[in-house]
Design a protein around this motif. Sequence first.
Motif, PDB file in Angstrom:
ATOM      1  N   PRO A  50       0.802  -1.233   0.000  1.00  0.00           N
ATOM      2  CA  PRO A  50       0.000   0.000   0.000  1.00  0.00           C
ATOM      3  C   PRO A  50       0.833   1.281   0.000  1.00  0.00           C
ATOM      4  CG  PRO A  50      -0.525  -1.396   1.897  1.00  0.00           C
ATOM      5  CD  PRO A  50       0.616  -2.037   1.199  1.00  0.00           C
ATOM      6  N   VAL A  51       2.094   1.177   0.356  1.00  0.00           N
ATOM      7  CA  VAL A  51       2.945   2.370   0.364  1.00  0.00           C
ATOM      8  C   VAL A  51       3.318   2.792  -1.060  1.00  0.00           C
ATOM      9  CG1 VAL A  51       5.146   3.326   1.156  1.00  0.00           C
ATOM     10  CG2 VAL A  51       3.880   1.764   2.620  1.00  0.00           C
ATOM     11  N   MET A  52       3.564   1.794  -1.916  1.00  0.00           N
ATOM     12  CA  MET A  52       4.077   2.094  -3.253  1.00  0.00           C
ATOM     13  C   MET A  52       3.086   1.812  -4.374  1.00  0.00           C
ATOM     14  SD  MET A  52       7.831   0.402  -2.888  1.00  0.00           S
ATOM     15  CE  MET A  52       8.243   0.675  -4.601  1.00  0.00           C
ATOM     16  N   GLU A  53       2.035   1.067  -4.075  1.00  0.00           N
ATOM     17  CA  GLU A  53       1.175   0.611  -5.167  1.00  0.00           C
ATOM     18  C   GLU A  53      -0.293   1.001  -4.971  1.00  0.00           C
ATOM     19  OE1 GLU A  53       3.606  -3.465  -6.418  1.00  0.00           O
ATOM     20  OE2 GLU A  53       2.134  -3.549  -4.802  1.00  0.00           O
ATOM     21  N   ASP A  54      -0.966   1.185  -6.099  1.00  0.00           N
ATOM     22  CA  ASP A  54      -2.417   1.363  -6.107  1.00  0.00           C
ATOM     23  C   ASP A  54      -3.029   0.094  -6.679  1.00  0.00           C
ATOM     24  OD1 ASP A  54      -2.628   4.021  -5.203  1.00  0.00           O
ATOM     25  OD2 ASP A  54      -2.009   4.761  -7.164  1.00  0.00           O
ATOM     26  N   TYR A  55      -4.295  -0.157  -6.339  1.00  0.00           N
ATOM     27  CA  TYR A  55      -4.940  -1.321  -6.955  1.00  0.00           C
ATOM     28  C   TYR A  55      -6.393  -1.037  -7.262  1.00  0.00           C
ATOM     29  CZ  TYR A  55      -6.730  -2.244  -2.225  1.00  0.00           C
ATOM     30  OH  TYR A  55      -7.341  -2.147  -1.007  1.00  0.00           O
ATOM     31  N   SER A  56      -6.903  -1.754  -8.262  1.00  0.00           N
ATOM     32  CA  SER A  56      -8.328  -1.660  -8.564  1.00  0.00           C
ATOM     33  C   SER A  56      -8.877  -3.071  -8.681  1.00  0.00           C
ATOM     34  CB  SER A  56      -8.544  -0.880  -9.849  1.00  0.00           C
ATOM     35  OG  SER A  56      -7.963  -1.566 -10.923  1.00  0.00           O
ATOM     36  N   ILE A  57     -10.110  -3.244  -8.233  1.00  0.00           N
ATOM     37  CA  ILE A  57     -10.742  -4.572  -8.230  1.00  0.00           C
ATOM     38  C   ILE A  57     -11.918  -4.546  -9.189  1.00  0.00           C
ATOM     39  CG2 ILE A  57     -11.964  -6.267  -6.805  1.00  0.00           C
ATOM     40  CD1 ILE A  57     -10.501  -5.058  -4.376  1.00  0.00           C
ATOM     41  N   TYR A  58     -11.971  -5.520 -10.073  1.00  0.00           N
ATOM     42  CA  TYR A  58     -13.109  -5.649 -10.989  1.00  0.00           C
ATOM     43  C   TYR A  58     -13.738  -7.006 -10.696  1.00  0.00           C
ATOM     44  CZ  TYR A  58     -15.688  -5.620 -15.395  1.00  0.00           C
ATOM     45  OH  TYR A  58     -16.676  -5.646 -16.342  1.00  0.00           O
ATOM     46  N   LEU A  59     -14.947  -6.966 -10.114  1.00  0.00           N
ATOM     47  CA  LEU A  59     -15.564  -8.194  -9.617  1.00  0.00           C
ATOM     48  C   LEU A  59     -16.764  -8.576 -10.481  1.00  0.00           C
ATOM     49  CD1 LEU A  59     -15.188  -9.927  -6.923  1.00  0.00           C
ATOM     50  CD2 LEU A  59     -17.120  -8.636  -6.055  1.00  0.00           C
ATOM     51  N   THR A  60     -16.817  -9.805 -10.928  1.00  0.00           N
ATOM     52  CA  THR A  60     -17.969 -10.276 -11.705  1.00  0.00           C
ATOM     53  C   THR A  60     -18.516 -11.543 -11.065  1.00  0.00           C
ATOM     54  OG1 THR A  60     -16.404 -11.429 -13.127  1.00  0.00           O
ATOM     55  CG2 THR A  60     -17.280  -9.350 -13.948  1.00  0.00           C
ATOM     56  N   GLU A  61     -19.833 -11.705 -11.123  1.00  0.00           N
ATOM     57  CA  GLU A  61     -20.428 -12.924 -10.578  1.00  0.00           C
ATOM     58  C   GLU A  61     -20.486 -13.999 -11.648  1.00  0.00           C
ATOM     59  OE1 GLU A  61     -24.149 -12.416  -8.518  1.00  0.00           O
ATOM     60  OE2 GLU A  61     -24.455 -14.571  -8.386  1.00  0.00           O
ATOM     61  N   VAL A  62     -20.106 -15.212 -11.269  1.00  0.00           N
ATOM     62  CA  VAL A  62     -20.179 -16.338 -12.200  1.00  0.00           C
ATOM     63  C   VAL A  62     -21.617 -16.855 -12.179  1.00  0.00           C
ATOM     64  CG1 VAL A  62     -19.274 -18.599 -12.799  1.00  0.00           C
ATOM     65  CG2 VAL A  62     -17.785 -16.904 -11.737  1.00  0.00           C
ATOM     66  N   VAL A  63     -22.339 -16.667 -13.261  1.00  0.00           N
ATOM     67  CA  VAL A  63     -23.734 -17.072 -13.319  1.00  0.00           C
ATOM     68  C   VAL A  63     -23.845 -18.525 -13.788  1.00  0.00           C
ATOM     69  CG1 VAL A  63     -25.967 -16.545 -14.334  1.00  0.00           C
ATOM     70  CG2 VAL A  63     -24.421 -14.699 -13.732  1.00  0.00           C
ATOM     71  N   ALA A  64     -23.013 -18.890 -14.740  1.00  0.00           N
ATOM     72  CA  ALA A  64     -22.999 -20.274 -15.214  1.00  0.00           C
ATOM     73  C   ALA A  64     -21.584 -20.656 -15.583  1.00  0.00           C
ATOM     74  CB  ALA A  64     -23.914 -20.429 -16.418  1.00  0.00           C
ATOM     75  N   ALA A  65     -21.158 -21.853 -15.196  1.00  0.00           N
ATOM     76  CA  ALA A  65     -19.840 -22.347 -15.576  1.00  0.00           C
ATOM     77  C   ALA A  65     -19.998 -23.790 -16.038  1.00  0.00           C
ATOM     78  CB  ALA A  65     -18.889 -22.251 -14.397  1.00  0.00           C
ATOM     79  N   GLU A  66     -19.963 -23.982 -17.329  1.00  0.00           N
ATOM     80  CA  GLU A  66     -20.145 -25.329 -17.870  1.00  0.00           C
ATOM     81  C   GLU A  66     -18.962 -25.699 -18.730  1.00  0.00           C
ATOM     82  OE1 GLU A  66     -23.847 -25.701 -20.024  1.00  0.00           O
ATOM     83  OE2 GLU A  66     -24.791 -24.408 -18.544  1.00  0.00           O
ATOM     84  N   LYS A  67     -18.701 -26.975 -18.772  1.00  0.00           N
ATOM     85  CA  LYS A  67     -17.670 -27.445 -19.697  1.00  0.00           C
ATOM     86  C   LYS A  67     -18.345 -28.205 -20.822  1.00  0.00           C
ATOM     87  CE  LYS A  67     -13.213 -27.633 -17.560  1.00  0.00           C
ATOM     88  NZ  LYS A  67     -12.240 -28.463 -16.868  1.00  0.00           N
ATOM     89  N   ALA A  68     -18.051 -27.827 -22.032  1.00  0.00           N
ATOM     90  CA  ALA A  68     -18.695 -28.480 -23.187  1.00  0.00           C
ATOM     91  C   ALA A  68     -18.053 -29.852 -23.421  1.00  0.00           C
ATOM     92  CB  ALA A  68     -18.551 -27.613 -24.414  1.00  0.00           C
TER      93      ALA A  68
END
Lengths: 90, 90
Positions: A72-90
């Motif tokens: 936190p002294v030297m770096e900034d961060y950003s969080i991009y959060l997405t909800e997994v609605v469906a996870a299927e393997k074909a």
Amino acid sequence: MKHFTANVTVTLRSSILDVQGKTVEHALHSLHMPALSDVRIGKHIQLTVTAPDADTAREEVDDACKKLLTNPVMEDYSIYLTEVVAAEKA
Amino acid sequence: MKHFTANVTVTLRSSILDVQGKTVEHALHSLHMPALSDVRIGKHIQLTVTAPDADTAREEVDDACKKLLTNPVMEDYSIYLTEVVAAEKA
């Protein structure tokens, strides 16, 4: 419990000299690409969060960023959060 | 000439074991954050491109990715390009 995917981008604060970025910039210019400049290099962290809701997930990731993932002294961060609605393997 | 900002995200291909990500995942679990999993760590590169139009800018960044910024055998990359419309300092 829901599943979320978090993409965290960690960058050096703009006031701090990015030596790695400068080196890459020089290398790009040596490769005859003078159109590219102001190179800054950071980290990209992708992770899966299991939480009851989005707020809890965000807090969990924020906590991880503060405790382990970033400086936190030297770096900034950003969080991009997405909800997994469906996870299927074909 | 226009100015563009390119954000390049470089990630290890999903078939390749991410040792750094696994280590961070273990560390998170040791810090009592079991809700976080599947950690994968990549690079984030931000650069400024000077080009006559967006297509040329995209090609220039793509070229840089192939020649220097990424290892096409092991890594995938995505480019997010935005045009700088105004840049002022208050």
